[in-house]
Design a protein around this motif. Sequence first.
Motif, PDB file in Angstrom:
ATOM      1  N   SER A 218      36.335  38.220  30.454  1.00 33.21           N
ATOM      2  CA  SER A 218      36.431  36.760  30.574  1.00 33.21           C
ATOM      3  C   SER A 218      37.627  36.399  31.449  1.00 33.21           C
ATOM      4  O   SER A 218      38.454  37.244  31.775  1.00 33.21           O
ATOM      5  CB  SER A 218      36.572  36.110  29.190  1.00 33.21           C
ATOM      6  OG  SER A 218      37.759  36.561  28.555  1.00 33.21           O
ATOM      7  N   GLY A 219      37.687  35.119  31.823  1.00 33.67           N
ATOM      8  CA  GLY A 219      38.835  34.593  32.549  1.00 33.67           C
ATOM      9  C   GLY A 219      39.076  35.268  33.880  1.00 33.67           C
ATOM     10  O   GLY A 219      38.150  35.671  34.582  1.00 33.67           O
ATOM     11  N   ALA A 220      40.360  35.419  34.224  1.00 32.52           N
ATOM     12  CA  ALA A 220      40.742  35.975  35.520  1.00 32.52           C
ATOM     13  C   ALA A 220      40.279  37.412  35.687  1.00 32.52           C
ATOM     14  O   ALA A 220      39.928  37.839  36.794  1.00 32.52           O
ATOM     15  CB  ALA A 220      42.263  35.887  35.688  1.00 32.52           C
ATOM     16  N   GLU A 221      40.271  38.177  34.577  1.00 34.61           N
ATOM     17  CA  GLU A 221      39.805  39.563  34.652  1.00 34.61           C
ATOM     18  C   GLU A 221      38.345  39.599  35.087  1.00 34.61           C
ATOM     19  O   GLU A 221      37.964  40.409  35.942  1.00 34.61           O
ATOM     20  CB  GLU A 221      39.943  40.255  33.294  1.00 34.61           C
ATOM     21  CG  GLU A 221      39.446  41.700  33.308  1.00 34.61           C
ATOM     22  CD  GLU A 221      39.327  42.318  31.926  1.00 34.61           C
ATOM     23  OE1 GLU A 221      39.369  43.566  31.843  1.00 34.61           O
ATOM     24  OE2 GLU A 221      39.184  41.567  30.936  1.00 34.61           O
ATOM     25  N   PHE A 222      37.529  38.726  34.506  1.00 34.79           N
ATOM     26  CA  PHE A 222      36.121  38.669  34.895  1.00 34.79           C
ATOM     27  C   PHE A 222      35.985  38.297  36.363  1.00 34.79           C
ATOM     28  O   PHE A 222      35.229  38.924  37.108  1.00 34.79           O
ATOM     29  CB  PHE A 222      35.363  37.657  34.033  1.00 34.79           C
ATOM     30  CG  PHE A 222      33.912  37.514  34.425  1.00 34.79           C
ATOM     31  CD1 PHE A 222      32.945  38.296  33.829  1.00 34.79           C
ATOM     32  CD2 PHE A 222      33.525  36.622  35.427  1.00 34.79           C
ATOM     33  CE1 PHE A 222      31.609  38.203  34.205  1.00 34.79           C
ATOM     34  CE2 PHE A 222      32.202  36.522  35.812  1.00 34.79           C
ATOM     35  CZ  PHE A 222      31.238  37.312  35.206  1.00 34.79           C
ATOM     36  N   ASP A 223      36.695  37.249  36.793  1.00 33.92           N
ATOM     37  CA  ASP A 223      36.592  36.778  38.174  1.00 33.92           C
ATOM     38  C   ASP A 223      36.942  37.886  39.166  1.00 33.92           C
ATOM     39  O   ASP A 223      36.225  38.116  40.141  1.00 33.92           O
ATOM     40  CB  ASP A 223      37.518  35.583  38.397  1.00 33.92           C
ATOM     41  CG  ASP A 223      37.067  34.341  37.644  1.00 33.92           C
ATOM     42  OD1 ASP A 223      35.942  34.331  37.124  1.00 33.92           O
ATOM     43  OD2 ASP A 223      37.856  33.380  37.590  1.00 33.92           O
ATOM     44  N   ARG A 224      38.059  38.574  38.915  1.00 31.04           N
ATOM     45  CA  ARG A 224      38.491  39.637  39.832  1.00 31.04           C
ATOM     46  C   ARG A 224      37.473  40.779  39.871  1.00 31.04           C
ATOM     47  O   ARG A 224      37.163  41.313  40.937  1.00 31.04           O
ATOM     48  CB  ARG A 224      39.863  40.171  39.422  1.00 31.04           C
ATOM     49  CG  ARG A 224      41.024  39.245  39.776  1.00 31.04           C
ATOM     50  CD  ARG A 224      42.350  39.963  39.627  1.00 31.04           C
ATOM     51  NE  ARG A 224      42.588  40.381  38.246  1.00 31.04           N
ATOM     52  CZ  ARG A 224      43.224  39.644  37.341  1.00 31.04           C
ATOM     53  NH1 ARG A 224      43.697  38.446  37.672  1.00 31.04           N
ATOM     54  NH2 ARG A 224      43.403  40.095  36.120  1.00 31.04           N
ATOM     55  N   THR A 225      36.968  41.153  38.702  1.00 24.50           N
ATOM     56  CA  THR A 225      36.011  42.249  38.641  1.00 24.50           C
ATOM     57  C   THR A 225      34.719  41.884  39.340  1.00 24.50           C
ATOM     58  O   THR A 225      34.151  42.695  40.089  1.00 24.50           O
ATOM     59  CB  THR A 225      35.721  42.637  37.172  1.00 24.50           C
ATOM     60  OG1 THR A 225      36.938  43.022  36.538  1.00 24.50           O
ATOM     61  CG2 THR A 225      34.728  43.794  37.104  1.00 24.50           C
ATOM     62  N   TYR A 226      34.231  40.661  39.132  1.00 24.31           N
ATOM     63  CA  TYR A 226      32.988  40.243  39.778  1.00 24.31           C
ATOM     64  C   TYR A 226      33.134  40.241  41.300  1.00 24.31           C
ATOM     65  O   TYR A 226      32.280  40.777  42.015  1.00 24.31           O
ATOM     66  CB  TYR A 226      32.559  38.856  39.308  1.00 24.31           C
ATOM     67  CG  TYR A 226      31.393  38.326  40.120  1.00 24.31           C
ATOM     68  CD1 TYR A 226      30.126  38.862  39.960  1.00 24.31           C
ATOM     69  CD2 TYR A 226      31.579  37.343  41.096  1.00 24.31           C
ATOM     70  CE1 TYR A 226      29.060  38.432  40.745  1.00 24.31           C
ATOM     71  CE2 TYR A 226      30.530  36.909  41.877  1.00 24.31           C
ATOM     72  CZ  TYR A 226      29.270  37.457  41.701  1.00 24.31           C
ATOM     73  OH  TYR A 226      28.219  37.034  42.485  1.00 24.31           O
ATOM     74  N   VAL A 227      34.209  39.648  41.792  1.00 21.35           N
ATOM     75  CA  VAL A 227      34.389  39.572  43.243  1.00 21.35           C
ATOM     76  C   VAL A 227      34.577  40.962  43.841  1.00 21.35           C
ATOM     77  O   VAL A 227      34.034  41.276  44.904  1.00 21.35           O
ATOM     78  CB  VAL A 227      35.576  38.652  43.608  1.00 21.35           C
ATOM     79  CG1 VAL A 227      35.804  38.646  45.116  1.00 21.35           C
ATOM     80  CG2 VAL A 227      35.314  37.233  43.130  1.00 21.35           C
ATOM     81  N   SER A 228      35.312  41.826  43.143  1.00 18.90           N
ATOM     82  CA  SER A 228      35.544  43.176  43.648  1.00 18.90           C
ATOM     83  C   SER A 228      34.275  44.024  43.619  1.00 18.90           C
ATOM     84  O   SER A 228      33.891  44.639  44.619  1.00 18.90           O
ATOM     85  CB  SER A 228      36.637  43.856  42.820  1.00 18.90           C
ATOM     86  OG  SER A 228      36.785  45.212  43.184  1.00 18.90           O
ATOM     87  N   GLU A 229      33.608  44.032  42.453  1.00 20.43           N
ATOM     88  CA  GLU A 229      32.477  44.945  42.263  1.00 20.43           C
ATOM     89  C   GLU A 229      31.189  44.434  42.896  1.00 20.43           C
ATOM     90  O   GLU A 229      30.444  45.195  43.523  1.00 20.43           O
ATOM     91  CB  GLU A 229      32.262  45.192  40.761  1.00 20.43           C
ATOM     92  CG  GLU A 229      33.394  45.925  40.083  1.00 20.43           C
ATOM     93  CD  GLU A 229      33.605  47.313  40.666  1.00 20.43           C
ATOM     94  OE1 GLU A 229      32.615  48.030  40.898  1.00 20.43           O
ATOM     95  OE2 GLU A 229      34.774  47.681  40.898  1.00 20.43           O
TER      96      GLU A 229
END
Length: 218
Positions: free
Chosen positions: A148-159
Amino acid sequence: MRKGTIALGLLMAFSATGVSFAQQNSAMTNSGTAMTVGRESKAEFDRMNQKGAAMVAAIQPTSAKLSSADQALMMEVAKGGMMQLEVSKIAVQKASNEEVRQLAQAEVEEQTGLSAKLKEIADAKGVTLPSAPDAETQTKLTQMQGMSGAEFDRTYVSESGVKGHEKLDMVMSKVRSNASDSNLKNIEKAAHPLVKAHLKVSREIMNKMSGNGMSGSR
């Protein structure tokens, strides 16, 4: 001039251009400035997505049978697109940053249209495409659901945004170089530019995250 007169004048101005207040607000950030997705304006981002969708939709399937090599290429395109689609569906719901959500929404629309066209082509040629995500995709979906949150955003954009589009870029390049079927060649011509555009935008969003942090506000 009275406030009521000013408000009426603004309403008439928007009505004259055919732009609703909702449309005006959807293109603005919370700070009141025009929204961007990566370095693209929201309007330009939407325009290129609509152009790509129209090009894919315009492809006319033929009944010409696929070679085994072309069928393998079609499976690669379908598999990569399904992973992008399913992960992006989650991101539309869970992304805490509006640029990330806009990227995910565009990806859902792109891959939904591409998937439908691939199925239409496959049906015309007597080919059966996967109807459900494979084990790798299921694992990725489970991983993303737990964030969730920033961790989710970073992972989605990266992966998905960066690595997923890098894979699709390579697959589309293989189609361009090796496919003999006209439908597959047309899929590459229609979809590859948008794959490259989404990769570029994803890298720009990732750079924003790494450089100055992105607000989690919608």
